[in-house]
Design an enzyme around this catalytic site. Structure first.
Site, PDB file in Angstrom:
ATOM      1  N   GLU A 145      17.957  23.021  -3.359  1.00 23.55           N
ATOM      2  CA  GLU A 145      18.319  24.446  -3.349  1.00 23.55           C
ATOM      3  C   GLU A 145      17.060  25.304  -3.387  1.00 23.55           C
ATOM      4  O   GLU A 145      16.991  26.335  -2.721  1.00 23.55           O
ATOM      5  CB  GLU A 145      19.247  24.783  -4.519  1.00 23.55           C
ATOM      6  N   GLU A 180      20.378  22.668   6.771  1.00 19.10           N
ATOM      7  CA  GLU A 180      20.769  21.570   5.885  1.00 19.10           C
ATOM      8  C   GLU A 180      20.031  20.259   6.194  1.00 19.10           C
ATOM      9  O   GLU A 180      19.495  19.621   5.312  1.00 19.10           O
ATOM     10  CB  GLU A 180      22.283  21.363   5.907  1.00 19.10           C
TER      11      GLU A 180
HETATM   12 ZN   LIG Z   1      21.744  22.802   1.358  1.00 22.70          ZN
END
Ligand SMILES: [Zn+2]
Length: 882
Positions: A305, A327
């Site tokens: 994060e 991602e």
């Molecule tokens: Zn992520």
């Protein structure tokens, strides 16, 4: 609940918005059931857009009480507002204008946990992917970026904390019993990164000095009383910040970085700018309640994060089709971080295990989709292992193809060129092409073609010519919507290992490109000849799992054992052991089905026992060597028509043979791998615990009594040892009094710790066999079971459906029907959670015919359910159709 069938969105239809959003001013007057949100949005019409084009804003279950244009009420005829859309006509053609929207929302009733909701007395938001439109009407898409000012007004006593993104501007009292706080985030961001948290929480603080000498305040907020369990997360955060400066040259950019941990959360964590919101499972740890795996997860997710601040927040995605851009890349970055913090080889083995057990089945089933999909109906269903894990593998392959220096040059170019942008996969790849001069056009097919490539290899040594010739062929299986595929650029790291364990250096290579140890497979069929090879080599191919492929290469047990003993690449050694083990496990399943005795290749047993007893190898690696391929891996290799009971029984029989042959080795390991003194979560100690617990598991097969596991349970002084002993007792000896006693002791001791009670549920959900379903149903009536808490539902229903292969796949199909009922029930409250758990049935087509019929019937039960959410209907229809 939105019950309409969502429209299919296509990548090809992308176009920018007609209006540019300049800035956002939000005022929240928080109330548990009637929160008033005033959104002041300044827009201007994009150059070239027709003056008659209306402003179209997204909504979801919204109730609007006011609408102004430049502070004047908009006449009724000039707008249309429904629960999910606001259209405003007759807006200024050339000058900026301000739209003010007032909505009333009910955070308490929001059980979907998307948008603004209440959990344990805390106001909290989750806006990715499309949650912001549940707060106010908005151009809720990632390519609309603006600076945000946020004012929060709330009752002071229950909400001493009022948090949002960016830097704190100030706060003060506000009328009787209330107060307000103002926040400003100067970094333009899309709405999915918006966050607000309010309530009464405990806090742990620290500071970090960035590489340019700025001091950043670090604050982690948790429920009161949980502050002592935050130390490891804080340490992981500081290590992440340092690492990103050293490895990627990325510095943090606000005065404050906050993490809030909440117990009701649909996902792992969320990277909102400056205000991460976490599932508390990935923040809270202490030796008594967290396992080594928990510590490793916390480290990885805190890092993940945090790393999003650059890969995701500063450079975001143009549209949700580009999700892998943030991602896949960020998973790659957190994998590299963990590899640097721990053992690189062991980390890589764990990654590949996860990829093969989770992503490969997805890629082979009805839910297969490219790393960058070209269409979706419900974006929530594309937060998949393909986007995350295969997306990371694609980034890793770029690094493999280019080498470390050029990869870094490409990343630097990406940060320079696209900071502040909403970017695409093409933008990303172009940076590596420009930095390296290498054409990555063919390579880019990895983003667009679904399915795991199958590479078939054969090798031939010609002693007279001193040549070794490799024949390679690649095939990418058909997947839903993609029946034919182009050959891909597959980077295969390789070595030719000689008798004495050294690696041959070919004098020449023809038929293919070899850069360093990377062989470039680019054709459908390719013959590559290596010259100057003085004796027959053993080929070690796809070292480090350099490409996420299935490799078919008929190597003899002797050659695999040679690699397992001698390869300088530890991953390749582990892979060779796996390749030795798999045929035995597959044959064992077939033998069980035919009622035949199971036998294990003595070469496997000898090689395995030699490696686990080798004290020059780190314990964590040896533990990975002992962890044979799982039941899901065996099912995947068997392909169609598989019988989960036979796979389970066959695997047990092979483990028992290894256990009996190595009993003395396992006793020695169990005694020698102790970690005396105070508990430390470091990688070396965790490795010893892993190896010791592996030995304990094998000894349960050799000794066939729960005695040793019960003793281990009683002696354990940390959650790793305690939960492993409990799992062994419960899953190997479910009916033994020792097991019942241990489960009860564990429950009593940890009854007030939700995260540990989740483990208690999972351990029981995974007890194999026919009795599992009845046990799970009984556990759902336990006072600990909370159907609104996603972690709890995942720990029982999710664990059972995803990981209890025999219990869930019982031959009468009763567990499939049970899951169908659960999905329909969960869907009423939390569609995202329901859809996620339903993917446990993604491989139903490869079951033997009787089970497959039962599975189809259960899927049809769900499909016919009344008021099905878009999330669940999307998954169930793709599973039935694909
Ligand atoms: Zn992520």
């Amino acid at each position: 609940m939105r019950t309409d069938i969502g429209q299919i969105v296509h990548l090809a239809d992308y176009r920018p918005t007609d209006f540019v959003l300049e800035r956002v001013d939000l005022t929240f007057e928080l109330d548990p059931t009637e929160t008033k949100v005033e959104a002041r949005l300044i827009f201007h019409r994009r150059d070239g857009v027709d003056a008659s084009a209306p402003l179209v804003l997204d909504g979801d279950e919204l109730n609007m009480t006011g609408l102004l244009l430049d502070q004047d009420e908009i006449p009724a005829g000039l707008f249309d507002a429904s629960a999910d859309q606001l259209v405003i006509r007759d807006l200024p053609a050339a000058v900026p204008f301000e739209i003010t929207i007032t909505t009333i929302i009910n955070p308490t009733a929001n059980t979907k946990l998307m948008g603004l909701y209440r959990t344990g007395g805390i106001y909290c938001t989750q806006c990715e992917a499309e949650g912001f439109r549940r707060i106010t009407y908005f151009p809720d898409r990632p390519d609309v970026l603006a600076p945000y000012t946020v004012n929060i007004i709330a009752e002071k006593a229950p909400n001493p904390l009022l948090l949002s993104n960016g830097n704190f501007l100030g706060g003060a009292g506000y009328g009787e019993g209330k107060h307000f706080a103002a926040w400003f985030d100067p970094h333009p961001k899309p709405s999915y990164l918006f966050a607000l948290v309010a309530g009464d929480l405990g806090m742990v603080e620290d500071t970090f000095v960035t590489m340019s000498g700025r001091e950043v305040a670090l604050k982690i907020y948790v429920e009161h009383g949980k502050e002592p369990r935050v130390a490891y997360a804080m340490d992981a955060l500081k290590r992440s910040m340092k690492w990103d400066e050293e490895k990627f040259g990325r510095e943090y950019d606000l005065d404050i970085f906050m993490i809030v941990a909440v117990s009701d959360f649909n996902m792992g964590a969320m990277e909102n700018k400056g205000l991460n919101v976490f599932n508390d499972k990935y923040v809270l740890a202490d030796p008594e309640t967290a396992t080594d795996a928990d510590y490793a997860n916390i480290e990885a997710i805190i890092a993940h994060e945090y790393f999003h601040n650059w890969t995701g927040n500063r450079i975001t995605c143009r549209d949700w089709f580009q999700l892998c851009l943030k991602e896949g890349l960020t998973v790659y970055r957190d994998h590299e971080f963990s590899a640097d913090q721990r053992s690189r080889a062991v980390k890589r083995i764990a990654e590949v295990r996860h990829l093969k057990s989770e992503q490969f089945p997805e890629d082979a089933g009805p839910l297969a989709h490219p790393v960058r999909p070209t269409k979706f109906r419900e974006i929530n269903n594309f937060y998949t292992t393909t986007v995350y894990e295969k997306g990371s593998e694609v980034t890793r392959m770029i690094a493999t193809l280019l080498g470390a220096d050029l990869f870094k040059a490409g990343m630097d170019l990406y940060f320079d060129r696209h900071d502040g942008d909403a970017s695409t996969v093409e933008d990303f790849v172009k940076c590596f092409e420009d930095a390296s001069g290498r054409d990555l056009k063919q390579f880019s097919l990895w983003y667009d073609q679904a399915g795991t490539p199958l590479v078939t290899v054969s090798g031939h040594y010609d002693a007279a010519a001193s040549t070794f010739t490799l024949q390679l062929e690649q095939m990418i299986p058909a997947t839903p919507g993609q029946s034919t595929k182009e050959p891909m650029h597959i980077p295969l790291r390789m070595a030719l290992i000689l008798d004495n364990g050294s690696e041959a250096s070919p004098s020449a290579v023809s038929g293919g490109e070899l850069t360093g140890d990377v062989l470039h497979l680019t054709e459908r069929k390719q013959t590559v000849t290596f010259s100057g090879i003085s004796s027959r080599p053993v080929l070690s191919l796809n070292r480090g799992f350099s490409a996420p492929i299935n490799l078919h290469f008929d190597q003899s047990s002797a050659d695999l054992a040679h690699i397992a003993r001698h390869d300088s690449d530890w991953f390749a050694r582990w892979q060779a052991l796996t390749d030795l083990a798999l045929p035995n496990l597959m044959q064992a399943a077939r033998d069980i089905q035919l009622g035949k005795a199971v036998a294990c290749d003595p070469v496997l047993i000898a090689t395995l026992l030699e490696i686990v007893a080798d004290d020059s190898l780190e314990p964590a690696f040896r533990a990975q060597a002992l962890a044979l391929p799982g039941e899901a891996d065996i099912a995947r290799e068997l392909g169609a028509n598989n019988d989960p009971d036979a796979i389970h029984a066959g695997r047990k029989a092979i483990m028992a043979e290894i256990a009996r042959a190595g009993q003395q080795t396992f006793v020695t390991l169990y005694d020698s791998m102790q970690t005396p003194g105070a508990f430390s979560p470091d990688a070396a100690s965790a490795g010893k615990r892993a190896l010791r617990n592996s030995a304990l598991a094998y000894l349960s097969y050799a000794e066939e009594t729960p005695a040793r596991a019960a003793t281990a349970f009683a002696a354990a002084n940390n959650m790793t040892d305690l939960s492993q002993a409990l799992a062994l007792l419960a899953q190997r000896f479910p009916d033994a009094p020792e097991s019942q006693a241990a489960l009860s002791t564990f429950e009593t001791r940890f009854s007030d710790n939700a995260l540990v009670i989740d483990k208690w549920f999972s351990i029981q959900a995974l007890i194999p066999g026919e009795t599992a379903l009845a046990r799970v149903k009984t556990l759902m009536h336990s006072p600990h079971f909370i159907s609104t808490n996603p972690n709890r539902v995942r720990s029982l229903v999710g664990a059972f459906a995803f990981s209890n292969t025999t219990g869930f796949n019982r031959a009468d199909g009763a567990a499939y029907q049970f899951l169908a009922e659960q999905i329909l029930d969960i869907d009423k409250r939390n569609p995202q959670l329901a859809a996620r758990i339903l993917t446990a049935m993604r491989s139903w087509r490869s079951l033997e015919p009787v089970r497959a019929d039962h599975a189809r019937a259960a899927l049809l039960t769900i499909e016919r359910g009344a008021g099905l959410s878009g999330d669940v209907s999307d998954i169930v229809e793709r599973m039935l159709k694909g």
